[in-house]
Design a protein around this motif. Structure first.
Motif, PDB file in Angstrom:
ATOM      1  N   ILE A   1     -65.389  22.613 -21.972  1.00  0.00           N
ATOM      2  CA  ILE A   1     -65.318  21.277 -22.579  1.00  0.00           C
ATOM      3  C   ILE A   1     -65.147  20.229 -21.491  1.00  0.00           C
ATOM      4  O   ILE A   1     -65.818  19.182 -21.482  1.00  0.00           O
ATOM      5  CB  ILE A   1     -64.157  21.211 -23.587  1.00  0.00           C
ATOM      6  CG1 ILE A   1     -64.424  22.144 -24.767  1.00  0.00           C
ATOM      7  CG2 ILE A   1     -63.933  19.772 -24.069  1.00  0.00           C
ATOM      8  CD1 ILE A   1     -63.244  22.280 -25.715  1.00  0.00           C
ATOM      9  N   ALA A   2     -64.247  20.504 -20.539  1.00  0.00           N
ATOM     10  CA  ALA A   2     -63.980  19.545 -19.461  1.00  0.00           C
ATOM     11  C   ALA A   2     -65.214  19.324 -18.599  1.00  0.00           C
ATOM     12  O   ALA A   2     -65.576  18.178 -18.285  1.00  0.00           O
ATOM     13  CB  ALA A   2     -62.815  20.039 -18.613  1.00  0.00           C
ATOM     14  N   ARG A   3     -65.884  20.393 -18.207  1.00  0.00           N
ATOM     15  CA  ARG A   3     -67.058  20.241 -17.344  1.00  0.00           C
ATOM     16  C   ARG A   3     -68.216  19.580 -18.086  1.00  0.00           C
ATOM     17  O   ARG A   3     -68.950  18.766 -17.518  1.00  0.00           O
ATOM     18  CB  ARG A   3     -67.475  21.603 -16.790  1.00  0.00           C
ATOM     19  CG  ARG A   3     -66.462  22.173 -15.792  1.00  0.00           C
ATOM     20  CD  ARG A   3     -67.063  23.304 -14.987  1.00  0.00           C
ATOM     21  NE  ARG A   3     -67.407  24.446 -15.808  1.00  0.00           N
ATOM     22  CZ  ARG A   3     -66.578  25.452 -16.084  1.00  0.00           C
ATOM     23  NH1 ARG A   3     -65.345  25.452 -15.586  1.00  0.00           N
ATOM     24  NH2 ARG A   3     -66.968  26.471 -16.835  1.00  0.00           N
TER      25      ARG A   3
ATOM     26  N   ALA B   1     -51.939  19.596 -16.558  1.00  0.00           N
ATOM     27  CA  ALA B   1     -53.114  20.044 -15.824  1.00  0.00           C
ATOM     28  C   ALA B   1     -53.687  18.915 -14.973  1.00  0.00           C
ATOM     29  O   ALA B   1     -53.525  17.729 -15.277  1.00  0.00           O
ATOM     30  CB  ALA B   1     -54.171  20.539 -16.799  1.00  0.00           C
ATOM     31  N   ASP B   2     -54.374  19.316 -13.895  1.00  0.00           N
ATOM     32  CA  ASP B   2     -55.148  18.349 -13.111  1.00  0.00           C
ATOM     33  C   ASP B   2     -56.595  18.803 -13.092  1.00  0.00           C
ATOM     34  O   ASP B   2     -56.956  19.847 -13.635  1.00  0.00           O
ATOM     35  CB  ASP B   2     -54.599  18.211 -11.692  1.00  0.00           C
ATOM     36  CG  ASP B   2     -54.560  19.533 -10.933  1.00  0.00           C
ATOM     37  OD1 ASP B   2     -55.392  20.417 -11.228  1.00  0.00           O
ATOM     38  OD2 ASP B   2     -53.693  19.682 -10.064  1.00  0.00           O
TER      39      ASP B   2
ATOM     40  N   GLU C   1     -53.607  15.861 -28.898  1.00  0.00           N
ATOM     41  CA  GLU C   1     -53.009  15.457 -27.624  1.00  0.00           C
ATOM     42  C   GLU C   1     -53.445  16.388 -26.497  1.00  0.00           C
ATOM     43  O   GLU C   1     -53.635  15.935 -25.353  1.00  0.00           O
ATOM     44  CB  GLU C   1     -51.488  15.452 -27.741  1.00  0.00           C
ATOM     45  CG  GLU C   1     -50.737  15.184 -26.434  1.00  0.00           C
ATOM     46  CD  GLU C   1     -51.065  13.839 -25.793  1.00  0.00           C
ATOM     47  OE1 GLU C   1     -50.804  13.704 -24.586  1.00  0.00           O
ATOM     48  OE2 GLU C   1     -51.581  12.933 -26.485  1.00  0.00           O
ATOM     49  N   MET C   2     -53.629  17.653 -26.784  1.00  0.00           N
ATOM     50  CA  MET C   2     -54.099  18.582 -25.749  1.00  0.00           C
ATOM     51  C   MET C   2     -55.456  18.142 -25.218  1.00  0.00           C
ATOM     52  O   MET C   2     -55.668  18.060 -23.991  1.00  0.00           O
ATOM     53  CB  MET C   2     -54.196  19.997 -26.322  1.00  0.00           C
ATOM     54  CG  MET C   2     -54.719  21.022 -25.322  1.00  0.00           C
ATOM     55  SD  MET C   2     -54.918  22.672 -26.055  1.00  0.00           S
ATOM     56  CE  MET C   2     -56.340  22.361 -27.141  1.00  0.00           C
ATOM     57  N   PHE C   3     -56.392  17.838 -26.112  1.00  0.00           N
ATOM     58  CA  PHE C   3     -57.711  17.387 -25.671  1.00  0.00           C
ATOM     59  C   PHE C   3     -57.610  16.058 -24.914  1.00  0.00           C
ATOM     60  O   PHE C   3     -58.309  15.851 -23.912  1.00  0.00           O
ATOM     61  CB  PHE C   3     -58.646  17.246 -26.864  1.00  0.00           C
ATOM     62  CG  PHE C   3     -59.040  18.551 -27.487  1.00  0.00           C
ATOM     63  CD1 PHE C   3     -59.621  19.558 -26.727  1.00  0.00           C
ATOM     64  CD2 PHE C   3     -58.832  18.783 -28.833  1.00  0.00           C
ATOM     65  CE1 PHE C   3     -59.975  20.767 -27.299  1.00  0.00           C
ATOM     66  CE2 PHE C   3     -59.186  19.992 -29.414  1.00  0.00           C
ATOM     67  CZ  PHE C   3     -59.766  20.984 -28.649  1.00  0.00           C
ATOM     68  N   ALA C   4     -56.733  15.173 -25.380  1.00  0.00           N
ATOM     69  CA  ALA C   4     -56.571  13.889 -24.700  1.00  0.00           C
ATOM     70  C   ALA C   4     -56.053  14.081 -23.281  1.00  0.00           C
ATOM     71  O   ALA C   4     -56.468  13.387 -22.347  1.00  0.00           O
ATOM     72  CB  ALA C   4     -55.632  12.992 -25.498  1.00  0.00           C
TER      73      ALA C   4
ATOM     74  N   LEU D   1     -59.311  14.571 -15.811  1.00  0.00           N
ATOM     75  CA  LEU D   1     -60.603  14.702 -15.152  1.00  0.00           C
ATOM     76  C   LEU D   1     -60.749  13.700 -14.009  1.00  0.00           C
ATOM     77  O   LEU D   1     -60.266  12.568 -14.078  1.00  0.00           O
ATOM     78  CB  LEU D   1     -61.733  14.504 -16.159  1.00  0.00           C
ATOM     79  CG  LEU D   1     -61.745  15.473 -17.351  1.00  0.00           C
ATOM     80  CD1 LEU D   1     -62.940  15.192 -18.245  1.00  0.00           C
ATOM     81  CD2 LEU D   1     -61.743  16.909 -16.882  1.00  0.00           C
ATOM     82  N   ALA D   2     -61.473  14.125 -12.982  1.00  0.00           N
ATOM     83  CA  ALA D   2     -61.722  13.256 -11.828  1.00  0.00           C
ATOM     84  C   ALA D   2     -62.831  12.252 -12.111  1.00  0.00           C
ATOM     85  O   ALA D   2     -63.021  11.301 -11.350  1.00  0.00           O
ATOM     86  CB  ALA D   2     -62.084  14.109 -10.609  1.00  0.00           C
ATOM     87  N   VAL D   3     -63.574  12.464 -13.203  1.00  0.00           N
ATOM     88  CA  VAL D   3     -64.693  11.596 -13.576  1.00  0.00           C
ATOM     89  C   VAL D   3     -64.308  10.803 -14.818  1.00  0.00           C
ATOM     90  O   VAL D   3     -63.732  11.349 -15.762  1.00  0.00           O
ATOM     91  CB  VAL D   3     -65.954  12.443 -13.853  1.00  0.00           C
ATOM     92  CG1 VAL D   3     -67.092  11.572 -14.362  1.00  0.00           C
ATOM     93  CG2 VAL D   3     -66.372  13.186 -12.598  1.00  0.00           C
TER      94      VAL D   3
END
Length: 278
Positions: free
Chosen positions: A149-151, A270-271, A206-209, A215-217
């Motif tokens: 999901i993040a990528r 998380a980072d 909130e987890m998805f938020a 994210l770095a982008v």
């Protein structure tokens, strides 16, 4: 100790190997892929259940592969001399028991059957066993839940945000590795199935938020309304299970983890590195 690690290149295995080497353990690691040996770490190519190399005497086995195939391998008399087994199952054994998706129900059944078979195989050989049941795992960028999901959001610069009130308890892979090592040294953990959740409970929304904020982008937040989720569940069979659980609590009771193993998992802070494979 001389320890056999199955699933050594998995997301948890990547954190486990440095912990074992720091203790001075001799490690034999099995992976489907070729890796270079290093001091105190020998890599073998293999895969459960029927593509395993010959294993010389080891004291313990830590397995992050499918528990349903670990049990018959142990029952066959493999790995002579083993006195301790620590392996992972999943909280999906419980949370997907009544899923509307038949594939998820079968996964739940397979996990529970594997746990039962493992206990029987170990007890028949006099091997002390511990099963860890983690919640949603993250941290190495190779999980199949949050990292894709993040990528995907970083590529599209859009982050879908489904609303959800159900609680989540994501656990970092390194905290599971820590629990695995602690279980090796804790006789009281023998014969136990121990839930392993993260150090914080938060709503799925909130987890998805938080993943988005990590994210770095820069991404555009895109709230996903309930009616659209309903359409997706009706049209995509494999989406029905995850969507049906957005308002369901998927958490673990960490009391046995703390009492038996002394492990306190980290909160969900998380980072961006958590979502990128190293």
């Amino acid at each position: 100790m001389k320890i056999l690690v199955l699933g050594a290149s998995s997301q948890i295995g990547r954190f486990l190997l440095p912990r074992l080497r720091a203790r001075g353990d001799e490690v034999v690691a099995v992976s489907r892929w070729q890796h270079a040996d290093s001091d105190g770490l020998t890599w073998l190519r293999g895969e459960l259940p029927d593509r395993m190399p010959d294993i010389a005497h080891v004291d313990a086995v830590i397995c992050y592969g499918p528990i349903i195939v670990l049990a018959p391998w142990l029952a066959s008399g493999a790995a002579p001399g083993v006195t301790r087994v620590v392996c992972t199952s999943s909280m999906s054994a419980q949370s997907k028991l009544d899923s509307p998706d038949a594939v998820e129900r079968e996964l739940s059944r397979s996990l529970r059957d594997g746990e039962t078979m493992l206990a029987a195989a170990c007890e028949a050989r006099g091997i002390a066993w511990t099963v860890l049941r983690p919640t949603l795992v993250y941290g190495a960028g190779i999980d199949k839940s949050l990292s894709p999901i993040a990528r995907g959001a970083m590529r599209a610069h859009v982050f879908p945000l489904p609303s959800g009130r159900g609680l989540r308890q994501p656990v970092h892979a390194d905290d599971i590795a820590c629990a695995s090592v602690a279980a090796l040294d804790t006789p009281a953990a023998a014969g136990q199935v121990i839930p392993v959740g993260g150090g914080e409970r938060l709503t799925s929304g909130e987890m998805f938020a938080r993943v988005r904020r990590s994210l770095a982008v820069a991404t555009l937040p895109l709230p996903v309304p309930r009616w659209l989720l309903g359409l997706a569940a009706a049209a995509i069979p494999r989406a029905r299970g995850p969507i049906s659980r957005l308002d369901v609590d998927l958490v673990a009771d960490n009391e046995p983890l703390l009492r038996l193993l002394g492990v306190r998992p980290r909160p969900f802070l998380a980072d961006g590195a958590c979502w990128m494979p190293s």
